[in-house]
Design a protein around this motif. Structure first.
Motif: not given
Length: 503
Positions: A87-103, A370-382
């Motif tokens: 659901e995260v990586l395919q069906k709603q890929d665009l909503a979850f496509s950005n990354r949080p940037v480690p400091d 183990p967690f791949l590369i973390p994703r980040q949502v820019q807006e609220e997502v169902h």
């Protein structure tokens, strides 16, 4: 009459109330994912421990496949099932496509140029296109096959010298150094290190690349408490920046050297067609600039070495732990297809199904990230009946998914045979096995990795017999791991090779 009016008024009021609250109920927000109760200030940071992949796996058994934690000031959603991962990586890929940037990766502004951490947009698409169409295409990889073959021969030569002297080989380190040279030859047409030396410029380059990965993989308080970024209390960003600056300076010198060569009178005699040449040609079209090229090289060296060398080391460890079953079967297949004692070629891989199964089983039990590369949502997502709050960090726990007893029989056992006659692969289309991720942000280095891991592993198995250093019995081999940018063996695998003479 008054009673009738009062009753009518009550009915109208009741009807209005029911309709109003019914509408409110139908529009009520769905619930947040479950998770452990957060402590003041630190939230659930204390739940991570030294091995977060294992800690979050244990928590997922309690709170389910979609779990919420507060890591300091960061809301984190952990995905622990293949269906939720799809659901995260395919069906709603665009909503979850950005990354949080480690400091740490903000050092040298690397996050502003890195294809790994850029937000999806025109710059990211341009860099991704360059990687997929100008660097890592099947044709380009076929053209550079001779380089990879030469580096595998050099690795086997190094192990042969160790065999003659009775010295143990640090498998992970030897493969890591081989991959550094492989990449430097593919990119710059030159060796950056010497497998046989542990000093000089080669050592410096190796340590710079290694330091980047070490600092980038350390748990950083600033990532949980952004208010601390001006202090950098652990010094992680400072050290990352120092190593990154030196690498960028080194790459800049190599770029300038090549540009001067191209301007020289003998440039027409230069037959080099490496990645640097490809990128300098693109540079003339303004699709990329020199700074982007330098940072792209940082990404290539950081991502293309530790993950692959770690996979080979884990595979060798699992094989040497099971010499009477897995090792014998692998050697028998290699003997029949390649010939006893011979180095494996890339064209052999398709005829070595059991070797491919070993690689897949290693990726299942020991995914490098183990967690791949973390994703980040820019807006609220169902997501699957839950609300994922705006700006949440999303971790897909590939380590847990690879050990899910609902998917895998005897999930903790290393059994390559489970992949015989199975269509499941690591290409990002089967969400029960996603060591390289999936969707638009799948690892672009996948085509190179699926060539290199079987060749390196198969050659080490076929060219030598191995005994664990110190006379350790196979079943006593320590398989504990440590967490960083990748999950590596806690104690490096060291084994003494004995040369196998070709037929």
């Amino acid at each position: 009459m008054d009673t009738i009016l009062i009753s009518l008024f009550i009915c109208i009021l009741l009807l209005f109330t029911l309709r109003f609250f019914g509408r409110r109920i139908s529009k009520a927000p769905q619930k947040l994912p479950p998770g452990p109760y957060p402590l003041p200030i630190i939230g659930n940071v204390h739940k991570l421990g030294k091995l977060p992949h294992k800690s979050l796996n244990a928590l997922a058994q309690v709170y389910g496949p979609i779990m919420r934690l507060n890591l300091g000031r960061v809301t984190t959603i952990v995905i622990s099932s293949s269906s939720a991962a799809q659901e995260v990586l395919q069906k709603q890929d665009l909503a979850f496509s950005n990354r949080p940037v480690p400091d740490a990766l903000r050092g040298c502004d690397h996050d502003k140029y890195s294809v790994t951490f850029l937000s999806v947009g025109s710059q990211w698409r341009s860099l991704r296109k360059i990687m997929s169409s100008s660097i890592l295409t099947a044709n380009k990889l076929d053209a550079s096959k001779h380089i990879r073959s030469r580096k595998v021969h050099e690795l086997i030569g190094y192990c042969k010298e160790c065999s003659q002297s009775g010295e143990a080989v640090d498998i992970g380190r030897a493969v890591f150094l081989t991959l550094l040279n492989l990449l430097s030859n593919t990119i710059f047409s030159k060796d950056m290190i010497d497998l046989y030396q542990n000093s000089g410029e080669g050592k410096n380059f190796r340590e710079l690349v290694w330091n980047l990965m070490v600092e980038g993989g350390k748990p950083n308080l600033v990532d949980y408490f952004p208010i601390l970024k001006w202090i950098d209390p652990q010094g992680i960003k400072r050290r990352f920046t120092g190593s990154c600056e030196k690498l960028l300076e080194l790459f800049d010198g190599l770029i300038i050297e090549r540009l001067e060569l191209k301007r020289s009178e003998n440039s027409s005699e230069n037959s080099t067609t490496d990645i640097l040449d490809e990128l300098l040609t693109i540079l003339q079209t303004n699709e990329i600039d020199k700074t982007q090229i330098q940072h792209l090289f940082v990404d290539l060296f950081a991502a293309g070495t530790d993950t692959t060398s770690g996979t080979v080391e884990w595979a060798m460890a699992e094989i040497l732990k099971n010499p009477d079953a897995i090792l014998l079967k692998a050697k028998a297949e290699l003997n029949e297809v390649v010939g006893k004692g011979k180095i494996v070629k890339e064209e052999d891989i398709s005829r070595l199904p059991y070797l491919q199964c070993i690689v897949k089983e290693t990726a299942r039990l020991h995914p490098p990230a183990p967690f791949l590369i973390p994703r980040q949502v820019q807006e609220e997502v169902h997501l699957c009946g839950y609300i994922i709050p705006k700006n949440s960090q999303v971790l897909v726990n590939a380590w847990t998914i690879g050990r899910d007893p609902l998917i895998w029989k005897n999930p903790l056992s290393f059994q390559p045979e489970r992949f015989l006659n199975s269509e499941v692969d690591v290409n990002g289309h089967h969400y029960e096995l996603i060591p390289f991720g999936a969707g638009r942000r799948k690892c672009p280095g996948l085509p190179l990795a699926v060539r290199m891991v079987p060749v390196l592993l198969g050659s080490l198995i076929n060219c030598f017999d191995w005994k664990l250093e110190g006379g350790i019995a196979p079943k006593e081999l320590d398989m504990e791991d440590k967490f960083g940018i990748t999950v590596a063996k806690l104690h490096p695998l060291r084994a003494v090779p004995t040369l196998v003479l070709p037929n």
